[in-house]
Design an enzyme around this catalytic site. Structure first.
Site, mmCIF file in Angstrom:
data_model
loop_
_atom_site.group_PDB
_atom_site.id
_atom_site.type_symbol
_atom_site.label_atom_id
_atom_site.label_comp_id
_atom_site.label_asym_id
_atom_site.label_seq_id
_atom_site.Cartn_x
_atom_site.Cartn_y
_atom_site.Cartn_z
ATOM 1 N N THR A 40 47.667 36.288 50.943
ATOM 2 C CA THR A 40 47.557 37.048 49.845
ATOM 3 C C THR A 40 46.329 37.964 49.448
ATOM 4 O O THR A 40 46.508 39.279 49.195
ATOM 5 C CB THR A 40 47.579 36.088 48.801
ATOM 6 O OG1 THR A 40 48.784 35.253 48.816
ATOM 7 C CG2 THR A 40 47.635 36.690 47.319
ATOM 8 N N CYS A 41 44.971 37.361 49.928
ATOM 9 C CA CYS A 41 44.005 38.144 49.876
ATOM 10 C C CYS A 41 43.983 39.598 50.510
ATOM 11 O O CYS A 41 43.571 40.533 50.007
ATOM 12 C CB CYS A 41 42.799 37.402 50.091
ATOM 13 S SG CYS A 41 41.260 38.146 50.089
ATOM 14 N N GLY A 113 57.126 27.005 58.330
ATOM 15 C CA GLY A 113 56.926 25.702 59.070
ATOM 16 C C GLY A 113 57.337 24.677 57.650
ATOM 17 O O GLY A 113 57.175 25.083 56.338
ATOM 18 N N VAL A 177 41.880 37.955 35.226
ATOM 19 C CA VAL A 177 41.337 38.688 36.025
ATOM 20 C C VAL A 177 42.164 39.751 36.563
ATOM 21 O O VAL A 177 42.043 41.106 36.671
ATOM 22 C CB VAL A 177 40.579 37.795 37.256
ATOM 23 C CG1 VAL A 177 40.046 38.676 38.400
ATOM 24 C CG2 VAL A 177 39.501 36.815 36.640
ATOM 25 N N ILE A 178 43.278 39.048 36.935
ATOM 26 C CA ILE A 178 44.269 40.257 37.495
ATOM 27 C C ILE A 178 44.680 41.253 36.605
ATOM 28 O O ILE A 178 44.773 42.563 36.823
ATOM 29 C CB ILE A 178 45.399 39.430 38.239
ATOM 30 C CG1 ILE A 178 44.903 38.616 39.359
ATOM 31 C CG2 ILE A 178 46.620 40.215 38.874
ATOM 32 C CD1 ILE A 178 46.170 37.897 40.312
ATOM 33 N N GLY A 261 49.253 34.374 35.595
ATOM 34 C CA GLY A 261 48.523 33.230 36.452
ATOM 35 C C GLY A 261 49.569 33.316 37.644
ATOM 36 O O GLY A 261 50.490 33.703 38.028
ATOM 37 N N ASP A 301 44.649 27.864 47.312
ATOM 38 C CA ASP A 301 45.460 27.989 45.979
ATOM 39 C C ASP A 301 46.412 26.867 45.924
ATOM 40 O O ASP A 301 46.810 26.766 44.720
ATOM 41 C CB ASP A 301 46.053 29.478 45.833
ATOM 42 C CG ASP A 301 45.015 30.565 45.672
ATOM 43 O OD1 ASP A 301 43.900 30.394 45.617
ATOM 44 O OD2 ASP A 301 45.727 31.702 45.338
ATOM 45 N N HIS A 432 12.388 48.892 42.762
ATOM 46 C CA HIS A 432 12.536 50.044 41.453
ATOM 47 C C HIS A 432 13.048 51.214 42.212
ATOM 48 O O HIS A 432 12.659 51.795 43.279
ATOM 49 C CB HIS A 432 11.410 50.000 40.821
ATOM 50 C CG HIS A 432 11.296 51.118 39.569
ATOM 51 N ND1 HIS A 432 12.032 50.788 38.701
ATOM 52 C CD2 HIS A 432 10.808 52.443 39.672
ATOM 53 C CE1 HIS A 432 12.175 51.744 37.933
ATOM 54 N NE2 HIS A 432 11.206 52.927 38.447
#
Ligand SMILES: Cc1cc2nc3c(=O)[nH]c(=O)nc-3n(C[C@H](O)[C@H](O)[C@H](O)COP(=O)(O)OP(=O)(O)OC[C@H]3O[C@@H](n4cnc5c(N)ncnc54)[C@H](O)[C@@H]3O)c2cc1C
Length: 455
Positions: A40-41, A113, A177-178, A261, A301, A432
């Site tokens: 997915t990522c 699988g 988030v999504i 979700g 996940d 800086h």
């Protein structure tokens, strides 16, 4: 012989990290993936969304170029070209990952699988036996009862990732988030965006102050949102999709993005049959990612930890190291950095004020406004760094809002995870003018010696 130290099901962030680390530690590894290594990522998540967000940033920079004295004109978004750029990034990373898997002598098996015994996975009639089985089958985009994804008008992030046009109006269902990232992208691309969120605020898992600042910034950008109100129904008609809310309000748009979700991919894979303990489809594991069945592990996940690629990486590595006998430390999930890559970004590590109080800490807070930071003024970004700390003790949480603040997490996570106090951080010199100076200033102020801070 199809016998391995590690048989890994799923080649996403969790599975492939486990494979790479396992092979590095001298274990024999088979990695089974039905689609593309990277999961997915790489193909439908982190990488493509961040490419879209970057294209959006360039669009916004072009629109605002005159504010910086640069003559430029924003004309339009060419989605075919945006997608070509995004797909180019994915393809390069995919090739690199395929090369890595090959170079570590990992046996890569393409196919679907299924767990057929406590130490075997079957793929297209071939059985792979493992001293250890690692399940890493990931997650899918959920929807709500009665809300059917048609892939064109009512979509999930999968379709949103590769649209060939910019919709005029979009409704984003879900202000997490999504949802917020896509709202940000589409707004930058010129769409009119409305977010619907059932919880009382956007990015509700973040500190309340971060939600407030993001909401303010979104309002300023013209992104509309309704929070604390639940979805009732959606109907399709000639005008587009009309969403009705439980308070009776309706919104109509060309496209409805459902971002409510993600759920675990665990059905029909033999998990129940082998007696694995599950909760709402998630595999339940201990702090070393062991399931209740000896020799079977689960990561990413698929287990109820933070659904983030770097959490999957860490869990995959943890399992490989545990199997190799390195006895790694369990993951402290509070110390995982979290970013919403919208414009502005929301980034955090550690505890929110509410969570720290709930755990009984005597809490002190400090907010450093980015208005006092030179680089933030140069970038014309607004936001803040908020510190949550134990009174006379370590920093318990860092919460940031502003352009590019995600990059500041590198330091924030060291501060949190090394249990630094404000006095530890205050003497560290920050270059800086950088945004990171704001991190130093916040800690100086918390240590009672503010420099560039009013009041
Ligand atoms: C839109 C979006 C944006 C995101 N942005 C970020 C971000 O910016 N940062 C971040 O940290 N996280 C982000 N995430 C979350 C991140 O993508 C996931 O946390 C991560 O991919 C989880 O890894 P995983 O290995 O558990 O699962 P996945 O990456 O889903 O991989 C699981 C793999 O298993 C394979 N598989 C499943 N079943 C089988 C089977 N039976 N046989 C063979 N193979 C199988 C699948 O094909 C898949 O490749 C985002 C997610 C989305 C959807």
């Amino acid at each position: 012989m199809n016998e391995f130290d590690l048989v890994i099901l799923g080649g996403g962030s969790g599975g492939y990290a486990c494979a790479l680390r396992g092979a590095q530690l001298g274990l024999s590894v088979v990695l089974i993936e039905q689609d593309k290594v990277g999961g997915t990522c790489l193909h439908r998540g982190c990488i493509p969304t961040k490419a879209l967000l970057h294209a959006g940033e360039i669009a916004d920079d072009t629109r605002h170029a005159a504010e910086f004295g640069v003559n430029a004109q924003f004309i339009s978004i060419d989605m075919l070209a945006v997608n070509a750029y995004k797909d180019g990034v994915i393809s390069k990373l995919h090739k690199g990952l395929q090369g890595l898997v090959k170079s570590r002598n990992i046996t890569y098996v393409e196919g679907h699988g299924k767990l057929v015994s406590k130490n075997q996975i079957e793929v297209n009639g071939t059985v792979y036996t493992g001293k250890n089985i690692v399940l890493a089958t990931g997650s899918y985009a959920k929807t709500l009862p009665g809300l059917e994804i048609d892939g064109t008008q009512i979509i999930t992030s999968n379709e949103a990732m590769s649209m060939d046009y910019v919709p005029k109006k979009v409704i984003v269902l879900g202000g997490g988030v999504i949802g917020c990232e896509f709202a940000s992208v589409w707004s930058s691309f010129g769409a009119e965006v409305t977010i619907i969120e059932g919880l009382p605020r956007l990015v509700a898992l973040e500190d309340e102050s971060s939600s407030k600042q993001l909401e303010r910034a979104f309002r300023k950008r013209g992104i509309k949102f309704e929070v604390g109100v639940k979805f009732a129904s959606a109907t399709k008609g000639p005008e587009g999709v009309t969403v009705t809310l439980e308070n009776g309000a309706t919104h109509t748009a060309d496209v409805l993005l459902v971002a409510v979700g993600r759920g675990p991919v665990s059905a029909n894979l033999g998990y129940e049959e082998q007696g694995l303990t599950m909760d709402r489809g998630y595999l339940i594991v201990d702090n070393k990612c062991r399931t209740n069945v000896p020799g079977i592990w689960a990561v990413g996940d698929l287990i109820p930890t933070l659904q983030l690629a770097h959490v999957g990486f860490a869990e995959g590595i943890l399992v490989a190291e545990e199997i190799a006998g390195l006895n790694p430390r369990p993951i402290n999930y509070d110390g995982v950095p979290r970013v919403t890559y919208s414009e502005p970004e929301v980034a955090s590590v550690g505890l929110t004020t509410a969570a720290a109080k709930e755990r009984g800490y005597d809490v002190v807070e400090l907010s450093y406004d980015l208005a006092g930071n030179g680089k933030a003024n140069i970038l014309k970004t607004a936001g803040s760094i908020k510190l949550v700390a134990q009174k006379n003790g370590p920093v318990l949480g860092v919460h940031m809002v502003g352009s590019r603040v995600g990059e500041l997490l590198a330091e924030a996570q060291l501060i949190y995870n090394w249990e630094a106090t404000a006095d530890d951080v205050a003497p560290l010199i920050h270059a800086h003018p950088t945004l990171s100076e704001a991190m130093g200033e916040a800690h100086m102020a918390l240590a009672g010696k503010p420099l560039h801070a009013h009041g």
